[in-house]
Every structure is written in structure tokens, then in C-alpha cells.
Design a protein around this motif. Structure first.
Motif, PDB file in Angstrom:
ATOM      1  N   PHE A  54      10.342   3.024  -2.557  1.00 27.58           N
ATOM      2  CA  PHE A  54      11.144   3.929  -1.735  1.00 27.58           C
ATOM      3  C   PHE A  54      10.945   3.713  -0.241  1.00 27.58           C
ATOM      4  O   PHE A  54      11.393   4.512   0.569  1.00 27.58           O
ATOM      5  N   GLY A  55      10.266   2.628   0.103  1.00 31.91           N
ATOM      6  CA  GLY A  55      10.128   2.265   1.500  1.00 31.91           C
ATOM      7  C   GLY A  55       9.269   3.192   2.331  1.00 31.91           C
ATOM      8  O   GLY A  55       9.350   3.180   3.562  1.00 31.91           O
ATOM      9  N   ASP A  56       8.410   3.947   1.684  1.00 34.40           N
ATOM     10  CA  ASP A  56       7.601   4.914   2.427  1.00 34.40           C
ATOM     11  C   ASP A  56       6.539   4.264   3.290  1.00 34.40           C
ATOM     12  O   ASP A  56       6.054   4.858   4.257  1.00 34.40           O
ATOM     13  N   ALA A  57       6.150   3.068   2.927  1.00 40.87           N
ATOM     14  CA  ALA A  57       5.103   2.385   3.681  1.00 40.87           C
ATOM     15  C   ALA A  57       5.417   0.904   3.759  1.00 40.87           C
ATOM     16  O   ALA A  57       6.023   0.328   2.847  1.00 40.87           O
ATOM     17  N   THR A  58       4.994   0.295   4.853  1.00 43.28           N
ATOM     18  CA  THR A  58       5.117  -1.151   5.013  1.00 43.28           C
ATOM     19  C   THR A  58       3.791  -1.700   5.528  1.00 43.28           C
ATOM     20  O   THR A  58       2.960  -0.957   6.075  1.00 43.28           O
TER      21      THR A  58
END
Length: 128
Positions: A54-58
Motif C-alpha cells: 500500500f506504499g506506506d513506506a519506502t
């Protein structure tokens, strides 16, 4: 089996930009961790960047920090790697990988072992 396909590689001059794409097939890519790795000739494969479910962290490898950006487009079931200010040492085959623990949304691993599905790679050549 998750399947991913990379595209967007090519020849670019130093200082130029490229955007790589990783498309998921048969599954919702956004629900998985996705990472980019690269391998230069006669070198080990190294981690470039990853994105949690869900793209919460990179997360970024040292060589990518400040120049590369990982992002996703849910409508296109695609994860991108925007690469700016490219250098000759960025030359190599870039691989997209998917997998990881979907329940973990606040971090992602820059380790090959964390990802079970890999694409065939796309060649990036930075040269004048």
C-alpha cells in the motif's frame, strides 16, 4: 505465482533521467512489497529501492538516495522507479521483485531473500 514485468530501460547520457515500470500480472501489486534491484557487469546484484504494501513506506539503497524515487499507480497495477541525474555507475540490469509480508506496511526490506517473484530485468546504460 506472482509475475512482474519490467520496462523502460534504455541508453541515456550522464545527468539524464529514466523511468522504469514494473507491472504486476494476475495479482494486485499494491498489496505486496515491491523492490528494485540492479546488477552491473561482473558485480553482485544490489538493492536500489523498495516499497511496502500500500506504499506506506519506502526505502533506498545508498546509491539511490536523493536521485531515485519509487512510486505506485494502483489503476495501472504498476510500480515505478524514477531515476534522475543518472551516472555511468548506474549502468546495469534492473530487476523488479515482488513478495514480502503483506501485513507489514511500515517498512520494507532491501534484501533479495524477501522477494519471491522476479522479472527478467531491463537494461539501463548511462553513457555519453
Amino acid at each position: 505465482q506472482l509475475q512482474v514485468v519490467e520496462s523502460g530501460g534504455g541508453l541515456v547520457q550522464p545527468g539524464g533521467s529514466l523511468r522504469l515500470s514494473c507491472v504486476g500480472s494476475g495479482f494486485t501489486l499494491n498489496k505486496y512489497h515491491v523492490a528494485w534491484f540492479r546488477q552491473a557487469p561482473e558485480k553482485f546484484r544490489e538493492a536500489v529501492s523498495c516499497r511496502s504494501s500500500f506504499g506506506d513506506a519506502t526505502n533506498y539503497g545508498e546509491a539511490a538516495k536523493g536521485r531515485f524515487t519509487i512510486s505506485g499507480d494502483n489503476a495501472k497495477n504498476t510500480v515505478y522507479l524514477q531515476m534522475n541525474n543518472l551516472k555511468p555507475e548506474d549502468t546495469g540490469v534492473y530487476y523488479c521483485a515482488a513478495g514480502g509480508d503483506r501485513t507489514i506496511r511500515n517498512w520494507c526490506r532491501l534484501e533479495e531473500a524477501a522477494y519471491g517473484s522476479w522479472g527478467q530485468g531491463t537494461q539501463v546504460t548511462v553513457s555519453s
